[in-house]
Scaffold this active site. Structure first.
Site, PDB file in Angstrom:
ATOM      1  NE  ARG A   1      -2.395   0.832   3.670  1.00 17.42           N
ATOM      2  CZ  ARG A   1      -3.129   1.337   4.654  1.00 17.42           C
ATOM      3  NH1 ARG A   1      -4.434   1.354   4.560  1.00 17.42           N
ATOM      4  NH2 ARG A   1      -2.561   1.797   5.745  1.00 17.42           N
TER       5      ARG A   1
ATOM      6  CB  THR B   1      -1.997   7.331  -3.013  1.00 19.22           C
ATOM      7  OG1 THR B   1      -1.426   6.015  -3.148  1.00 19.22           O
ATOM      8  CG2 THR B   1      -1.071   8.337  -3.683  1.00 19.22           C
TER       9      THR B   1
ATOM     10  CG  ASP C   1       2.696  -1.985   9.178  1.00 25.40           C
ATOM     11  OD1 ASP C   1       2.812  -3.194   8.882  1.00 25.40           O
ATOM     12  OD2 ASP C   1       2.814  -1.074   8.348  1.00 25.40           O
TER      13      ASP C   1
ATOM     14  CG  ASP D   1       6.390  -2.547   9.728  1.00 24.35           C
ATOM     15  OD1 ASP D   1       7.019  -3.131   8.826  1.00 24.35           O
ATOM     16  OD2 ASP D   1       6.097  -1.337   9.689  1.00 24.35           O
TER      17      ASP D   1
END
Ligand code: PRP
Ligand code: URA
Length: 209
Positions: free
Chosen positions: A104, A108, A200, A203
């Protein structure tokens, strides 16, 4: 419209709280994501077709049930979807595994495809597309589009945490796809992260930042 189900079994709720906790490190995060995926697989596989088979017990000949029909393939969306594969394989060990790589764009929030490698018989398989996070829904919708373009039609999407925005986007893009999640969270923040969420997922799973 496909099914939308929150699989909120107490064991799943408890384990989800562990991975939401920012103090849970990579080892715990990885182990518990696997455990939740395994528990979800039990529920998701509930409607797999069975057929009758005649066997001999130590007592008599007897007609019993075994799995039949469509075979399963698990399709993790890279990277974070990888964390859910082993847990599902524990329950469905003969499943094939295909990979769809998307990232991703942080500005944006648009997904970009960088890798697709699938079993060649996906058209005849029940596909379980897995990714811990359904945020804007862009990644899931694009991954499923990539599968349909290659002939897939029988698709379930499985995540751990979903945002209402992502559920809506995915349902509108692919109304034929059933969606299963362990939790439906409150919202997305301005950076496209799910709140309260778990941060995340990639991560936390791989220890990157
Ligand atoms: C995360 C997550 C999903 C996606 C969800 O992946 O694993 O794939 O974001 O966001 P969306 O619903 O708004 O598209 P990311 O792009 O961070 O890649 P990674 O798994 O490689 O870290
Ligand atoms: N991707 C993640 O890993 N976490 C989020 O909260 C949103 C997208």
């Amino acid at each position: 419209m496909g099914k939308f189900q929150v699989i909120d079994h107490p064991l799943i709720q408890h384990k989800l709280t562990i991975i939401r906790d920012k103090n849970s490190g990579t080892k715990v995060f990885r182990e518990v994501v696997d455990e939740i995926a395994m528990l979800m697989a039990y529920e998701i596989s509930r409607d797999l077709p069975v057929e009758e088979v005649e066997i001999e017990t130590p007592m008599v000949r007897s007609v019993q049930k075994q799995l039949s029909g469509k075979k399963v393939a698990i399709i993790p969306i890279l990277r974070a979807g990888l964390g859910m594969v082993d847990g599902i394989l524990q329950l469905i060990p003969a499943a094939k595994v295909g990979h769809v790589g998307l990232y991703r764009d942080e500005e944006t929030l648009e997904p970009h495809e960088y890798f697709v490698k699938l079993p060649d018989d996906i058209a005849s398989r029940q596909l379980l597309v897995v990714d811990p996070m359904l945020a804007t829904g862009g990644s899931a919708a694009m991954a499923i589009e990539a599968l349909k373009k290659r002939g897939a039609s029988n698709i379930k999407f499985v995540c751990l945490v979903a945002a209402p925005e992502g559920v809506k986007v995915l349902q509108e893009a692919h109304p034929d796809v059933d969606i299963y999640t362990a939790a439906l969270d409150e919202k997305l923040n301005e950076q496209g992260y799910i709140v309260p969420g778990l941060g995340d997922a990639g991560d936390r799973l791989f220890g990157t930042k």
